[in-house]
Enzyme design. Structure first.
Site, PDB file in Angstrom:
ATOM      1  N   HIS A   1      -5.630  -3.074  -2.916  1.00 57.35           N
ATOM      2  CA  HIS A   1      -5.316  -2.131  -3.996  1.00 57.35           C
ATOM      3  C   HIS A   1      -5.325  -2.778  -5.375  1.00 57.35           C
ATOM      4  CE1 HIS A   1      -4.249   0.753  -0.894  1.00 57.35           C
ATOM      5  NE2 HIS A   1      -3.650  -0.254  -0.289  1.00 57.35           N
TER       6      HIS A   1
ATOM      7  N   LYS B   1     -12.187   1.148  -1.748  1.00 57.84           N
ATOM      8  CA  LYS B   1     -11.156   1.760  -2.593  1.00 57.84           C
ATOM      9  C   LYS B   1     -11.679   1.778  -4.031  1.00 57.84           C
ATOM     10  CE  LYS B   1      -7.817   1.059   0.958  1.00 57.84           C
ATOM     11  NZ  LYS B   1      -6.947   0.163   1.683  1.00 57.84           N
TER      12      LYS B   1
ATOM     13  N   SER C   1       0.795  -1.225   0.000  1.00 57.18           N
ATOM     14  CA  SER C   1       0.000   0.000   0.000  1.00 57.18           C
ATOM     15  C   SER C   1       0.828   1.275   0.000  1.00 57.18           C
ATOM     16  CB  SER C   1      -0.968  -0.004   1.181  1.00 57.18           C
ATOM     17  OG  SER C   1      -0.287  -0.259   2.378  1.00 57.18           O
TER      18      SER C   1
HETATM   19  C1  LIG Z   1      -6.969  -0.058   3.187  1.00 59.92           C
HETATM   20  C2  LIG Z   1      -6.360  -1.374   3.468  1.00 59.92           C
HETATM   21  C3  LIG Z   1      -6.953  -2.276   4.336  1.00 59.92           C
HETATM   22  C4  LIG Z   1      -8.121  -1.903   5.201  1.00 59.92           C
HETATM   23  O1  LIG Z   1      -9.289  -1.822   4.467  1.00 59.92           O
HETATM   24  P1  LIG Z   1     -10.459  -0.873   4.996  1.00 59.92           P
HETATM   25  O2  LIG Z   1     -11.652  -1.343   4.265  1.00 59.92           O
HETATM   26  O3  LIG Z   1     -10.051   0.517   4.643  1.00 59.92           O
HETATM   27  O4  LIG Z   1     -10.554  -1.071   6.473  1.00 59.92           O
HETATM   28  C5  LIG Z   1      -6.410  -3.535   4.457  1.00 59.92           C
HETATM   29  N1  LIG Z   1      -5.304  -3.883   3.770  1.00 59.92           N
HETATM   30  C6  LIG Z   1      -4.679  -3.020   2.945  1.00 59.92           C
HETATM   31  C7  LIG Z   1      -3.464  -3.466   2.199  1.00 59.92           C
HETATM   32  C8  LIG Z   1      -5.179  -1.737   2.774  1.00 59.92           C
HETATM   33  O5  LIG Z   1      -4.557  -0.886   1.984  1.00 59.92           O
END
Ligand SMILES: *Cc1c(COP(=O)(O)O)cnc(C)c1O
Length: 409
Positions: A215, A246, A187
């Site tokens: 992602h 996302k 990330s």
């Molecule tokens: C954003 C993210 C999460 C958490 O997801 P949310 O739905 O925002 O709680 C988990 N793992 C990774 C790699 C992320 O980037």
């Protein structure tokens, strides 16, 4: 005493340029956002910070679907999934998500969660009991680390991407259950895990591979099906976590895996059981999001995003080469996450401030989110950006580089 203790730590963070500040967005998530901070008047900024990779967070079809869902299912779910909070909207979404992953995981079932953070806590605590060992990449997301810390299973971390070391750890492991856990797209760096090699290790050492595709879902692979599709993987040993806040533009997350794993999560995972189900309207609207992602529009948005990535990387590489003294470095990433690594915390903050002064919003990411000495601007691109938006960012970075080095173009 407590307040003094906290204030001392807060001051320390300020001195180390580690204090974080929230801004208030006054308009929907989009490249051009109205933003306020510290009681100052709101400003219009061009933002490169969201994870809304396909630009769906403010899509009219999803806003409509959310309203339709609320009309049909009401505003709130009222209870947890195991009481009366599990609606037809949640159930149908889970069926569609299972179909989505079926090419990669035979017989897969899917389970919808309120957030990805909770899905990861659920997975690691429910599967990581005393009979298991968790093997984790050092750069995994905080939610995977926290899940492993909460789990009974011991955790062994391997240096980022160093699969030879992972293989040695696996070879020495004597617990009956072995769980390899990795981000698919890291990330803060944007690079891809070598999922085919990780799956080969899982097969060789009779381990399971948990893939966090926060992602990749919606962005990578045929029809945006994610990282497993990107690498054409197919195995019963895969356990998939995709987030829906996302690229999917709404919120929540899901796990797709072998039916027995899903059933075990329903029966035992505390972050699933002891929380109120997300509003069913969100689940209803997510079905529309899946249609958009998998359809012609999703295809076009992914193609446009790809062009923006090439545009940014090409010109940023030239800019960095023109100013070697700055020590800037571009991460080795082919995804929408394109960090510009600066190194020093204060220098990263200063660069973010220089861009801010030009109406550009790019977040400076500092430790502990990234390792010490690798503070960076985390530039993220979205299909909602135009080529002119990206050019504006490049112009802003060029001006900042010239100011910092006392050069002119
Ligand atoms: C954003 C993210 C999460 C958490 O997801 P949310 O739905 O925002 O709680 C988990 N793992 C990774 C790699 C992320 O980037």
């Amino acid at each position: 005493m407590l307040i003094e203790h906290l204030n001392r730590q807060l001051r320390e963070r300020e001195v180390l340029a580690l204090k974080r500040q929230r801004r208030i967005t006054e308009s929907p998530c989009a490249p051009h956002q109205r933003v306020s901070r510290d009681g100052q008047p709101a400003r219009d900024l061009l933002a490169f910070c969201s994870n809304d990779y396909l630009g769906l967070a403010n899509h009219p079809a999803l806003i409509q679907a959310l309203a339709d869902g609320a009309r049909q299912f009401g505003a709130g779910s009222g209870a947890s999934h195991l009481i009366n909070g599990h609606s037809r909207a949640h159930a149908t979404l889970e069926d569609e998500l299972a179909d989505w992953l079926a090419p990669s995981i035979p017989q897969a079932l899917a389970l919808y969660f309120c957030t990805g953070y909770m899905a990861n806590l659920a997975l690691l605590t429910a599967l990581g009991d005393a009979s298991a060992t968790i093997f984790a990449d050092k750069l995994n997301h905080a939610s995977l680390i926290d899940g492993a810390l909460l789990a009974k299973a011991p955790m062994q971390r391997y240096p980022h991407g160093q699969l030879a070391l992972l293989a040695r750890q696996l070879a020495r492991c004597t617990t009956p259950v072995k769980l390899i856990v990795t981000d698919a797209v890291f990330s803060m760096d944007g690079d891809l895990a070598d999922l085919p090699a990780l799956l080969a290790l899982a097969e060789r050492f009779d381990a399971w591979l948990i893939v966090d595709d926060a992602h990749g879902f919606g962005v990578l692979g045929d029809k945006g099906r994610g990282s497993l599709a990107h690498f054409n993987l197919r195995s019963e040993r895969l356990i998939y976590m995709g987030t829906l806040g996302k690229a999917a533009g709404l919120g929540g997350a899901f796990v797709a895996a072998h039916p027995s794993i899903i059933e075990w999560l329903v029966q035992s995972a505390r972050p699933y059981i002891y929380t109120t189900a997300a509003p069913p309207a969100v689940a209803h609207a997510l079905r529309e999001s899946l249609r958009l992602i998998g359809g012609e529009e999703g295809q076009q948005r992914r193609a446009h995003l790809q062009q923006l990535i090439v545009q940014l990387r090409t010109q940023l590489t030239t800019l960095i080469a023109a100013h070697p003294k700055l020590g800037w470095r571009l991460s080795d990433s082919a995804t929408a996450i394109q960090p510009l690594i600066i190194g020093d915390n204060a220098a990263a903050l200063a660069l973010a401030a220089a861009l801010d002064a030009q109406g550009l919003w790019v977040p400076a990411i500092r430790p502990p989110t990234v390792p010490a000495g690798t503070a960076r601007l985390r530039i993220t691109l979205s299909a909602a950006h135009s080529a002119a938006d990206v050019q504006q960012l490049l112009d802003g970075l060029t001006r900042a580089a010239q100011d910092l080095t006392g050069t002119v173009a």
